[in-house]
Design an enzyme around this catalytic site. Structure first.
Site, PDB file in Angstrom:
ATOM      1  N   ASN A   1       0.838  -1.190   0.000  1.00 32.49           N
ATOM      2  CA  ASN A   1       0.000   0.000   0.000  1.00 32.49           C
ATOM      3  C   ASN A   1       0.883   1.254   0.000  1.00 32.49           C
ATOM      4  O   ASN A   1       1.983   1.268   0.555  1.00 32.49           O
ATOM      5  CB  ASN A   1      -1.003   0.003   1.151  1.00 32.49           C
ATOM      6  CG  ASN A   1      -0.407  -0.160   2.534  1.00 32.49           C
ATOM      7  OD1 ASN A   1       0.550  -0.888   2.736  1.00 32.49           O
ATOM      8  ND2 ASN A   1      -1.002   0.516   3.502  1.00 32.49           N
TER       9      ASN A   1
ATOM     10  N   GLU B   1      -3.218  -4.620  -3.003  1.00 39.06           N
ATOM     11  CA  GLU B   1      -3.817  -5.481  -4.014  1.00 39.06           C
ATOM     12  C   GLU B   1      -3.873  -4.787  -5.370  1.00 39.06           C
ATOM     13  O   GLU B   1      -3.572  -5.366  -6.411  1.00 39.06           O
ATOM     14  CB  GLU B   1      -5.240  -5.894  -3.609  1.00 39.06           C
ATOM     15  CG  GLU B   1      -5.319  -6.631  -2.285  1.00 39.06           C
ATOM     16  CD  GLU B   1      -5.583  -5.710  -1.099  1.00 39.06           C
ATOM     17  OE1 GLU B   1      -4.828  -4.714  -0.918  1.00 39.06           O
ATOM     18  OE2 GLU B   1      -6.536  -5.984  -0.356  1.00 39.06           O
TER      19      GLU B   1
ATOM     20  N   CYS C   1     -10.793  -2.704  -3.941  1.00 41.39           N
ATOM     21  CA  CYS C   1      -9.922  -3.768  -4.460  1.00 41.39           C
ATOM     22  C   CYS C   1     -10.746  -4.931  -5.006  1.00 41.39           C
ATOM     23  O   CYS C   1     -10.438  -5.474  -6.064  1.00 41.39           O
ATOM     24  CB  CYS C   1      -8.964  -4.252  -3.374  1.00 41.39           C
ATOM     25  SG  CYS C   1      -7.673  -3.057  -2.994  1.00 41.39           S
TER      26      CYS C   1
END
Length: 133
Positions: free
Chosen positions: A42, A55, A90
């Site tokens: 992230n 992700e 996501c």
């Protein structure tokens, strides 16, 4: 590649996460059918809406390298005691490319559970729905 190895690759990404605001580093590893793995972490931003989840980082890296529909398994991990579940954004981005994607949600100790994206996002909206118009 084994599931445990994929989770370990995602775990290694925790140290690369840029999470000065949430203090919640997340790592991801996306396995393709040819054995290629795309990792991600992230990346936060002071303008919170511009943050990018691990992700989606792995997803964008895969797509940018020509891997769009050959994904097999995604591992997602944080340092927490609870399993690291993909957020709604996501889930939607992943659904675009692989509605039946296999996902390993892991905890900081690298234990994990296996689910499918369809379980996380039943009745998802994707390209097929646009073809029905």
């Amino acid at each position: 590649m084994t599931d445990r190895e994929l989770v370990a690759l995602a775990h290694a990404m925790l140290d690369r996460a840029y999470a000065p605001y949430s203090h919640f580093p997340v790592g991801a590893a996306l396995l393709c059918s040819d054995g290629t793995v795309f990792t991600g972490c992230n990346v936060e931003n002071a303008a919170y809406g511009q943050c990018l989840c691990a992700e989606r980082t792995a997803l964008v890296k895969a797509v940018s390298e020509g891997h769009t529909h050959d994904w097999e398994t995604l591992a997602v991990i944080s340092r927490g005691e609870d399993y690291c579940w993909p957020c709604g954004a996501c889930r939607q981005m992943l659904y675009e490319f692989k509605p039946n994607l296999r996902i390993l949600v892991a905890r900081g100790d690298q234990s994990y559970q296996e689910v499918t994206l369809e379980q996380l996002m039943p009745h998802g909206f994707g390209p097929q729905q646009l073809n029905d118009v």
